[in-house]
Design a protein around this motif. Structure first.
Motif, mmCIF file in Angstrom:
data_model
loop_
_atom_site.group_PDB
_atom_site.id
_atom_site.type_symbol
_atom_site.label_atom_id
_atom_site.label_comp_id
_atom_site.label_asym_id
_atom_site.label_seq_id
_atom_site.Cartn_x
_atom_site.Cartn_y
_atom_site.Cartn_z
ATOM 1 N N THR A 52 -5.570 -9.591 5.408
ATOM 2 C CA THR A 52 -4.271 -10.254 5.463
ATOM 3 C C THR A 52 -3.244 -9.379 4.767
ATOM 4 O O THR A 52 -3.554 -8.707 3.782
ATOM 5 C CB THR A 52 -4.321 -11.646 4.808
ATOM 6 N N GLY A 53 -2.023 -9.352 5.296
ATOM 7 C CA GLY A 53 -0.973 -8.549 4.661
ATOM 8 C C GLY A 53 0.094 -8.136 5.658
ATOM 9 O O GLY A 53 -0.173 -7.986 6.847
ATOM 10 N N ARG A 54 1.309 -7.977 5.146
ATOM 11 C CA ARG A 54 2.418 -7.465 5.942
ATOM 12 C C ARG A 54 2.498 -5.947 5.796
ATOM 13 O O ARG A 54 1.967 -5.370 4.847
ATOM 14 C CB ARG A 54 3.744 -8.074 5.476
ATOM 15 N N LEU A 55 3.195 -5.283 6.726
ATOM 16 C CA LEU A 55 3.462 -3.848 6.635
ATOM 17 C C LEU A 55 4.948 -3.595 6.851
ATOM 18 O O LEU A 55 5.587 -4.279 7.654
ATOM 19 C CB LEU A 55 2.674 -3.072 7.691
ATOM 20 N N ASP A 56 5.483 -2.574 6.154
ATOM 21 C CA ASP A 56 6.834 -2.139 6.468
ATOM 22 C C ASP A 56 6.771 -0.840 7.258
ATOM 23 O O ASP A 56 5.687 -0.358 7.616
ATOM 24 C CB ASP A 56 7.695 -2.009 5.201
ATOM 25 N N ARG A 57 7.933 -0.266 7.536
ATOM 26 C CA ARG A 57 8.004 0.936 8.372
ATOM 27 C C ARG A 57 7.234 2.106 7.763
ATOM 28 O O ARG A 57 6.727 2.972 8.467
ATOM 29 C CB ARG A 57 9.477 1.299 8.576
#
Length: 347
Positions: free
Chosen positions: A94-99
């Motif tokens: 689970t987790g978000r990513l940025d550019r």
């Protein structure tokens, strides 16, 4: 997860329930996540459009991003075993990513671990953002907080394999403090299986990994490239002839040289000609460069033509570099071949 499939670049990426005809509601977000200039998948794999089949619906949110990124990286290098293929390690992600591929915090961490139940394989690894709640290990899950996806790949595959496939690790992230988890190293494998489990609005995944990692075949002995010379014959150009790594001279007239790389990853291939003839021609005509990502068994090919009117020796200089995610070279190979065209062609 059931499957990741490259699709026609003229359409949009889509996520579906396994085998269904209907797109899931987050498909537009997934398309933006994949495609340049907004996304992060195309610049790693070289392909802009995919269909991803998942085993349970995803209604929204963005905590699916880290799991799908890892799955795409494994798919790119032929390490993602899909469907019912066997495995010996579960990844719960689970987790978000940025550019810039920094991992961002998400909510409901402990609830996701509880909903996951016991790890299905002998070993399980829960990959989650380093910032935020870090739960205690349970249900056969070891805990792996990360700031960057490469940390998860290193824990699964080992640092040496991860560096070869994905570039140098972010040592500052890995070495800043001693983690509470024990790194799980998977023996060198033929493919990585994936069964991604996405539960309602929690958006976590379980990736199953088999026991061995496929070693890439070298096109030439001890080299990551193949060099061919296209001979010039009486009636034109002939069939390309492979020049083995130990051969440094090609005797006879030639039409062109072809440099081929048949590996997954990001490569910069350059070829140039040198010789006395460059003093009276535009040297830029005899330099070629290719910078591209290969995935799914793609072949990268660069062709450079020889000056047909030159009868003195010409040197072919070739340089191939495999690049890490940050653009730095992690592996390189070079060739220098002398072409001796002779004084004239046979009538």
């Amino acid at each position: 997860m059931a499957r990741i499939s490259p699709e026609n670049p003229t359409v949009r990426s889509v996520a579906c329930l396994a085998g269904s005809l209907a797109a899931l509601p987050f498909s537009a977000e997934y398309d933006a996540f994949v495609r340049e200039p907004t996304g992060v998948i195309e610049r790693q794999t070289g392909h802009p459009v995919y269909r991803t089949d998942v085993s349970a619906p995803i209604d929204g949110g963005d905590s699916w991003q880290l799991g799908l990124f890892l799955a795409h990286m494994l798919k790119r290098d032929g390490l993602l075993a899909e469907g019912d293929e066997p495995a010996d390690l579960d990844l719960l992600v689970t987790g978000r990513l940025d550019r810039d591929l920094n991992v961002g915090a998400v909510d409901h961490i402990e609830e996701k671990l509880t909903r996951a139940g016991a790890a299905g394989a002998a070993r399980g690894l829960f990959v989650l953002p380093e910032t935020g709640v870090v739960p205690e290990p349970s249900g056969g899950w070891s805990i792996l907080p990360v700031k960057h996806p490469e940390q998860a790949l290193a824990a699964c595959l080992g640092s040496e394999t991860t560096e070869r496939l994905y570039g140098s690790l972010r040592q500052a992230h890995l070495g800043r403090r001693r983690p509470a988890w024990t790194p799980i190293r998977v023996a060198v494998v033929a493919g990585i299986s994936a069964a991604m489990l996405l539960v309602m609005s929690l958006y976590f995944s379980v990736v199953r990994l088999p026991e061995t990692i496929r070693q890439p075949d070298d096109d030439d002995a001890g080299s990551m490239m193949k060099v061919e010379i296209v001979p010039r014959e009486k009636r034109g150009c002939g069939v390309p002839v492979t020049v083995p790594p130990h051969v440094q001279v090609f005797a006879g007239a030639a039409c062109a040289a072809i440099v081929t790389v048949h590996r997954n990853g990001e490569f910069r291939i350059s070829a140039s000609l040198s010789g006395g003839f460059l003093s009276y021609v535009d040297a830029a005509r005899y330099r070629r460069e290719l910078h591209r990502v290969a995935a799914g068994g793609d072949r990268l090919e660069l062709r450079i033509d020889f000056p047909y009117w030159v009868r003195r020796p010409v040197h072919l200089n070739v340089d191939v570099r495999q690049l890490a995610m940050d653009g730095r070279p992690v592996q390189s190979a070079g060739r220098n071949i002398e072409l001796r065209p002779g004084t004239s062609l046979d009538p």
